[in-house]
Design an enzyme around this catalytic site. Structure first.
Site, PDB file in Angstrom:
ATOM      1  N   SER A 154       1.001  -1.114   0.084  1.00  0.00           N
ATOM      2  CA  SER A 154       0.448  -0.041  -0.067  1.00  0.00           C
ATOM      3  C   SER A 154       1.437   1.161   0.188  1.00  0.00           C
ATOM      4  O   SER A 154       1.655   1.387   0.394  1.00  0.00           O
ATOM      5  CB  SER A 154      -0.862  -0.028   1.530  1.00  0.00           C
ATOM      6  OG  SER A 154      -1.481   1.203   1.503  1.00  0.00           O
ATOM      7  N   TYR A 168      -1.376  -0.593  10.329  1.00  0.00           N
ATOM      8  CA  TYR A 168      -1.711  -1.210   8.631  1.00  0.00           C
ATOM      9  C   TYR A 168      -0.124  -0.697   7.717  1.00  0.00           C
ATOM     10  O   TYR A 168       0.638  -0.675   7.309  1.00  0.00           O
ATOM     11  CB  TYR A 168      -2.922  -0.256   8.320  1.00  0.00           C
ATOM     12  CG  TYR A 168      -2.754  -0.630   6.966  1.00  0.00           C
ATOM     13  CD1 TYR A 168      -3.483  -2.008   6.344  1.00  0.00           C
ATOM     14  CD2 TYR A 168      -3.034   0.644   5.325  1.00  0.00           C
ATOM     15  CE1 TYR A 168      -4.099  -2.187   5.274  1.00  0.00           C
ATOM     16  CE2 TYR A 168      -2.853   0.322   4.326  1.00  0.00           C
ATOM     17  CZ  TYR A 168      -3.513  -1.366   4.467  1.00  0.00           C
ATOM     18  OH  TYR A 168      -3.471  -1.444   3.306  1.00  0.00           O
TER      19      TYR A 168
END
Length: 267
Positions: A154, A168
């Site tokens: 990501s 995350y």
């Protein structure tokens, strides 16, 4: 170097008859990856914990003409990862491509997040990617001929976020580290290890950002101020990079994080 490929440059992207495992095949990216590879002519072994959603993805892949094997498990143990690889070998004789599309996010300010929640995200995104790459790599090394491993990163592996993304961001940075380390470790084996790192792209979880509500417009406007392309991502924006990384076109690319982000990380 032979220039035979110039007679048909598109052959570099040909994955017909190759066998791919896709984890997280019931999720937004995993389901897309499964259908892209199926539509390109690969045999696909699909894995997910949600058996009903997995059946839907399998049916869509079969409708695209692919041969499909479904295994309703997550890559959350060494045994499960080995089982997925064995399913590919038993059904199709070998394993050529691995796409790890499984993972999760848990948004919380750090002072409100229990350590167990942090570790759960790290397990889903980091440990399971490592376990699945390990299992697939062992088979690829055994059979010879190289292979393609594509992990899911990501833009948050590179950039922070103020909304409560410590778990995350840390997990995706770790995925980037695995990608680079394995790219080096397996560099001379013919196995390439790369990652796709998107920002926001259209899915069930992000559909609200594409709506015409005041909230969506406000969030979208603030986000797009940082995106040179001036729009949010679509599933098709991930399809091309995936096919590139899964095919011979990327044979000289390894340990690479491919940002599918409309230029978001460039500025």
């Amino acid at each position: 170097m032979s220039e035979d490929f110039l007679k048909n440059p598109l052959s570099l992207f040909d994955i017909r008859g190759r066998t791919a495992i896709v984890t997280g095949a019931s999720g937004a990216f995993g389901a897309l990856a499964a259908k892209v590879l199926a539509g390109a002519g690969a045999n696909v072994v699909l894995a997910a914990g949600n058996a009903e959603e997995l059946k839907k993805t399998a049916a869509e892949c079969e409708a695209l003409g692919a041969k499909v094997e479904s295994v309703a498990i997550r890559p959350n143990s060494e045994a499960n990862c080995d089982k997925l690889v064995q399913a590919a070998v038993d059904r199709f004789g070998r394993l050529d491509i691995l796409v790890v599309g499984s993972g999760k996010n848990d948004v919380s300010k750090i002072v409100d997040m229990a350590p167990e929640r942090f570790l759960d995200v790290m397990d889903a995104n980091v440990t399971q990617s490592w376990l699945m790459a390990r299992a697939a790599g062992k088979q690829m090394l055994k059979q010879g001929g190289g292979g393609k491993i594509v992990l899911m990163s990501s833009a948050r592996g590179l950039l922070g976020h103020p909304a409560g993304y410590t778990a995350y961001c840390a997990s995706k940075s770790a995925v980037d580290g695995i990608t680079k380390a394995l790219g080096c470790e397996w560099g001379e084996t013919g196995i390439t290890v790369n990652a796709i790192a998107p920002t926001v792209f259209r899915s069930a979880l992000t559909a609200w950002m594409y709506e015409d509500t005041d909230r969506a417009k406000g969030v979208r406007s603030a986000f797009l101020a940082r995106v040179p392309k001036g729009r949010l991502g679509e599933p098709s924006d991930l399809a091309g990079p995936l096919l590139f990384l899964a095919s011979s076109a990327s044979d000289f690319y390894t340990g690479h994080i491919l940002y599918a982000d409309g230029g978001y990380t460039a500025g």
